[in-house]
Enzyme design. Structure first.
Site, PDB file in Angstrom:
ATOM      1  N   LYS A 168       0.853  -1.191   0.000  1.00 30.84           N
ATOM      2  CA  LYS A 168       0.000   0.000   0.000  1.00 30.84           C
ATOM      3  C   LYS A 168       0.889   1.241   0.000  1.00 30.84           C
ATOM      4  O   LYS A 168       1.557   1.534   0.995  1.00 30.84           O
ATOM      5  CB  LYS A 168      -0.902   0.060   1.244  1.00 30.84           C
ATOM      6  CG  LYS A 168      -1.937   1.190   1.104  1.00 30.84           C
ATOM      7  CD  LYS A 168      -2.550   1.623   2.408  1.00 30.84           C
ATOM      8  CE  LYS A 168      -1.820   2.756   3.079  1.00 30.84           C
ATOM      9  NZ  LYS A 168      -1.767   4.008   2.304  1.00 30.84           N
ATOM     10  N   GLU A 182       9.657   0.511  11.150  1.00 27.82           N
ATOM     11  CA  GLU A 182      10.653   1.584  10.979  1.00 27.82           C
ATOM     12  C   GLU A 182       9.905   2.888  11.227  1.00 27.82           C
ATOM     13  O   GLU A 182       9.134   3.334  10.377  1.00 27.82           O
ATOM     14  CB  GLU A 182      11.217   1.571   9.553  1.00 27.82           C
ATOM     15  CG  GLU A 182      11.926   0.290   9.154  1.00 27.82           C
ATOM     16  CD  GLU A 182      13.251   0.105   9.865  1.00 27.82           C
ATOM     17  OE1 GLU A 182      13.830   1.106  10.342  1.00 27.82           O
ATOM     18  OE2 GLU A 182      13.703  -1.045   9.957  1.00 27.82           O
ATOM     19  N   CYS A 197      13.225  10.732   8.299  1.00 35.81           N
ATOM     20  CA  CYS A 197      13.046  10.091   9.609  1.00 35.81           C
ATOM     21  C   CYS A 197      14.273  10.258  10.485  1.00 35.81           C
ATOM     22  O   CYS A 197      14.177  10.412  11.688  1.00 35.81           O
ATOM     23  CB  CYS A 197      12.715   8.615   9.424  1.00 35.81           C
ATOM     24  SG  CYS A 197      13.924   7.746   8.427  1.00 35.81           S
ATOM     25  N   GLU A 204       8.535  14.697  17.247  1.00 38.90           N
ATOM     26  CA  GLU A 204       9.033  14.750  15.875  1.00 38.90           C
ATOM     27  C   GLU A 204       8.245  15.805  15.111  1.00 38.90           C
ATOM     28  O   GLU A 204       7.026  15.686  14.981  1.00 38.90           O
ATOM     29  CB  GLU A 204       8.855  13.379  15.204  1.00 38.90           C
ATOM     30  CG  GLU A 204       9.409  13.334  13.814  1.00 38.90           C
ATOM     31  CD  GLU A 204       9.210  11.969  13.160  1.00 38.90           C
ATOM     32  OE1 GLU A 204       8.089  11.439  13.207  1.00 38.90           O
ATOM     33  OE2 GLU A 204      10.185  11.457  12.585  1.00 38.90           O
TER      34      GLU A 204
HETATM   35  P1  NAD Z   1       2.085   7.743   8.665  1.00 37.43           P
HETATM   36  O1  NAD Z   1       2.388   6.832   9.792  1.00 37.43           O
HETATM   37  O2  NAD Z   1       1.015   8.745   8.819  1.00 37.43           O
HETATM   38  O3  NAD Z   1       1.697   6.893   7.367  1.00 37.43           O
HETATM   39  C1  NAD Z   1       2.542   5.888   6.858  1.00 37.43           C
HETATM   40  C2  NAD Z   1       1.709   4.902   6.080  1.00 37.43           C
HETATM   41  O4  NAD Z   1       0.811   4.256   6.979  1.00 37.43           O
HETATM   42  C3  NAD Z   1       0.852   5.527   4.986  1.00 37.43           C
HETATM   43  O5  NAD Z   1       0.842   4.672   3.877  1.00 37.43           O
HETATM   44  C4  NAD Z   1      -0.516   5.586   5.646  1.00 37.43           C
HETATM   45  O6  NAD Z   1      -1.580   5.544   4.717  1.00 37.43           O
HETATM   46  C5  NAD Z   1      -0.499   4.324   6.476  1.00 37.43           C
HETATM   47  N1  NAD Z   1      -1.443   4.311   7.595  1.00 37.43           N
HETATM   48  C6  NAD Z   1      -1.996   5.375   8.247  1.00 37.43           C
HETATM   49  N2  NAD Z   1      -2.838   4.939   9.205  1.00 37.43           N
HETATM   50  C7  NAD Z   1      -2.816   3.588   9.169  1.00 37.43           C
HETATM   51  C8  NAD Z   1      -3.483   2.570   9.921  1.00 37.43           C
HETATM   52  N3  NAD Z   1      -4.340   2.861  10.887  1.00 37.43           N
HETATM   53  N4  NAD Z   1      -3.216   1.279   9.615  1.00 37.43           N
HETATM   54  C9  NAD Z   1      -2.339   0.960   8.636  1.00 37.43           C
HETATM   55  N5  NAD Z   1      -1.697   1.873   7.891  1.00 37.43           N
HETATM   56  C10 NAD Z   1      -1.920   3.178   8.145  1.00 37.43           C
HETATM   57  O7  NAD Z   1       3.477   8.415   8.294  1.00 37.43           O
HETATM   58  P2  NAD Z   1       3.781   9.489   7.177  1.00 37.43           P
HETATM   59  O8  NAD Z   1       3.205  10.783   7.651  1.00 37.43           O
HETATM   60  O9  NAD Z   1       3.412   8.974   5.828  1.00 37.43           O
HETATM   61  O10 NAD Z   1       5.374   9.534   7.220  1.00 37.43           O
HETATM   62  C11 NAD Z   1       6.066  10.248   8.165  1.00 37.43           C
HETATM   63  C12 NAD Z   1       6.502   9.350   9.307  1.00 37.43           C
HETATM   64  O11 NAD Z   1       7.252   8.244   8.819  1.00 37.43           O
HETATM   65  C13 NAD Z   1       7.442  10.075  10.251  1.00 37.43           C
HETATM   66  O12 NAD Z   1       7.118   9.749  11.583  1.00 37.43           O
HETATM   67  C14 NAD Z   1       8.807   9.507   9.881  1.00 37.43           C
HETATM   68  O13 NAD Z   1       9.764   9.602  10.898  1.00 37.43           O
HETATM   69  C15 NAD Z   1       8.458   8.104   9.561  1.00 37.43           C
HETATM   70  N6  NAD Z   1       9.519   7.484   8.752  1.00 37.43           N
HETATM   71  C16 NAD Z   1      10.340   6.543   9.309  1.00 37.43           C
HETATM   72  C17 NAD Z   1      11.375   5.984   8.568  1.00 37.43           C
HETATM   73  C18 NAD Z   1      12.299   4.947   9.153  1.00 37.43           C
HETATM   74  O14 NAD Z   1      13.013   4.302   8.388  1.00 37.43           O
HETATM   75  N7  NAD Z   1      12.350   4.755  10.457  1.00 37.43           N
HETATM   76  C19 NAD Z   1      11.569   6.383   7.252  1.00 37.43           C
HETATM   77  C20 NAD Z   1      10.723   7.357   6.709  1.00 37.43           C
HETATM   78  C21 NAD Z   1       9.686   7.895   7.467  1.00 37.43           C
END
Ligand code: NAD
Length: 480
Positions: free
Chosen positions: A179, A254, A288, A388
């Site tokens: 997804k 992650e 991140c 964050e």
């Molecule tokens: P997010 O958690 O809002 O969304 C990530 C994904 O999860 C999206 O595809 C979203 O549609 C999906 N999602 C949202 N709610 C969900 C649910 N209830 N069940 C299943 N899936 C769901 O994050 P974002 O805003 O897209 O990205 C930013 C975040 O990602 C920041 O916190 C960043 O630090 C983190 N990040 C971490 C890494 C790492 O390697 N540790 C890398 C990149 C980004």
């Protein structure tokens, strides 16, 4: 206002199930994709349903045995062809991601388009040298695919985060249901086409677009999915863990970060401050592992802030398609408002705005732009030092001595990334005391063979290198 997507930019985006484009971007249940630089709609994806996930899981399940039955050499060859296919379309990928995320085009070419190629080809090399079996006493240890992997990814590096899961999952012999982030899904179609052209059999890789609560949770809950690999926020990671617990599937997380950059009093300040500001502001801070907390000797705080302000002034903000701009907009107007709220909160809590601030940038009001901002004299327990922000906001925190600097660095629910600048032995000693999955000493380069992942609430998985491949494998012991 909404525009039709230019044919060369987005085109109709559909699900990709069992090797076929399915679903319609022109139907009523769609999610618009917005260019954050302009606020204009540039594409749409279908808002998928649990039934779409069922179809994708059925295809992935049906294809898994045959894919696992291919030799490792065959899987390596396919992944190498995927890397080559992505390389061939790098220009298009960079343009799409700049349009949907706002990454400045030069960074987009290097990181958004370039890193997926590097990661896929590096993983192919790792698989070639990997110990798929080993003997321990009378046991034969064999590493086998887990089965069907569900991948859920964020928008900040939409293709890179995906290939970091897809390549090792495929090399291990798994099939995948992915997804994409609904905010930045435009390269999904390119990836589907590249995998098909690389000879990946139908059903081995499937894409279901949609929202997290609907499609993401259907993946996390699905009994036909054996592992969910998630990159995104800690909040959503917790939710996925809970939903996935019912089926006891493997969950690899992650998550977010609030990474410290510890500058010691014997550091080369030119390097420490220039790299520190760069690693806080890259991709407008939507990284991140961004070094969002600069922890400095209290006695040198003002001097370091002055240097940081001079470095930050070089970060020109504007149209991300203009090669001369170093920062584009944030990825969405919602994200911009969130970040502005944090800047205001930091000021209310007593931080000094050394540069930047919450005011709009003249002439850029339509886009999701934020001034690169340095908050100085920040209390280590302040909200802006703990949460964050995911925007171009650097907090500078004074520390009394080395022990205090380590305590401040570790004063976080997160534990993803970090940095130390100082004389090499002393800096290495501090690096060993920091509770994060990675630490760069004196600007040590990113290594695609090194494990990347979080301590504490930054996650529980590791990506890249052999550690990233092992995430996608079961281990069986056969006694003879
Ligand atoms: P997010 O958690 O809002 O969304 C990530 C994904 O999860 C999206 O595809 C979203 O549609 C999906 N999602 C949202 N709610 C969900 C649910 N209830 N069940 C299943 N899936 C769901 O994050 P974002 O805003 O897209 O990205 C930013 C975040 O990602 C920041 O916190 C960043 O630090 C983190 N990040 C971490 C890494 C790492 O390697 N540790 C890398 C990149 C980004």
């Amino acid at each position: 206002m909404s525009l039709s997507p230019p044919a060369t930019l987005a085109g109709p985006i559909t699900h990709w199930i069992d090797g076929t484009a399915t679903g319609s971007a022109t139907g009523s249940d769609t999610i618009d994709v917005v260019n954050p630089a302009t606020g204009l709609v540039i594409g749409a994806v279908p808002a998928g349903t649990p039934a779409d996930v069922d179809a994708a899981v059925a295809a992935a399940g049906a294809a898994q045995q045959a894919w696992a039955g291919t030799g490792v050499a065959e899987r390596i060859a396919v992944v190498q062809r995927i890397a080559a296919g992505l390389q061939a379309r790098a220009g298009e990928i960079a343009d799409l991601i700049t349009a949907e995320v706002g990454t400045p085009i030069a960074l987009s070419r290097m990181a958004q388009a370039g890193l997926p190629v590097l990661v896929a080809s590096t993983f192919a090399g790792v698989a070639a040298g990997f110990a798929w079996t080993e003997e321990i006493g009378n046991s034969l240890i064999v590493r086998e695919p887990i089965g069907v992997v569900g991948a859920i990814t964020p928008w900040n590096f939409p293709l890179q985060q995906t290939v970091a899961k897809l390549a090792p999952a495929l090399l291990a012999g798994n099939t995948v249901v992915w997804k994409p982030a609904e905010l930045a899904p435009l390269t999904a179609r390119v990836l589907a086409e590249v995998t098909a052209e690389a000879g990946l059999p139908a059903g081995v890789f499937n894409i279901v677009h949609g929202t997290g609560p609907v499609v993401g949770e259907a993946i996390a809950a699905h009994a036909g999915i054996d592992m969910v690999s998630f990159t995104g926020s800690t909040r959503v990671g917790k939710r996925i863990s809970m939903v996935a617990a019912e089926t006891v599937k493997r969950v690899s997380l992650e998550l977010g970060g609030k990474s410290p950059n510890v500058i010691l009093d014997d550091a080369d300040l030119d390097t420490a401050v220039a790299l520190g500001v760069g690693a806080a502001f890259a991709n407008s801070g939507q990284v991140c592992g961004a070094w969002s907390r600069m922890i400095v000797p209290a006695a040198r705080h003002d001097e370091i802030v002055e240097r940081a302000v001079a470095a930050a002034a070089e970060y020109t903000v504007g149209d991300p398609t203009d090669e001369t701009n170093r920062l584009g907009p944030l990825a969405s107007h919602v994200q911009r408002d969130r970040v502005l709220g944090y800047i205001e909160r930091g000021i209310a809590d007593g931080a000094t705005v050394a540069i930047g601030g919450p005011e709009p940038i003249e002439g850029l009001e339509a886009g999701a732009y934020v001034r690169p901002t340095i908050l100085a004299g920040v209390d280590p327990d302040a909200v802006v030092a703990q949460e964050e922000i995911f925007g171009p906001v650097l907090t500078v925190i004074p520390a009394a001595d080395d022990d205090d600097a380590v305590a401040i660095a570790n004063n976080s629910h997160y534990g993803l990334n970090g940095a130390v600048f100082g004389s090499p032995e002393r800096a290495l000693g501090i690096a060993r005391r920091i509770r994060t999955g990675q630490v760069d000493v004196n600007g040590g380069q990113w290594n695609p063979l090194a494990p990347f992942g979080g301590y504490k609430q930054s996650g529980n998985g590791r990506e890249f290198g052999r550690f990233g491949l092992e995430e996608y494998l079961e281990v069986k012991a056969i006694q003879r």
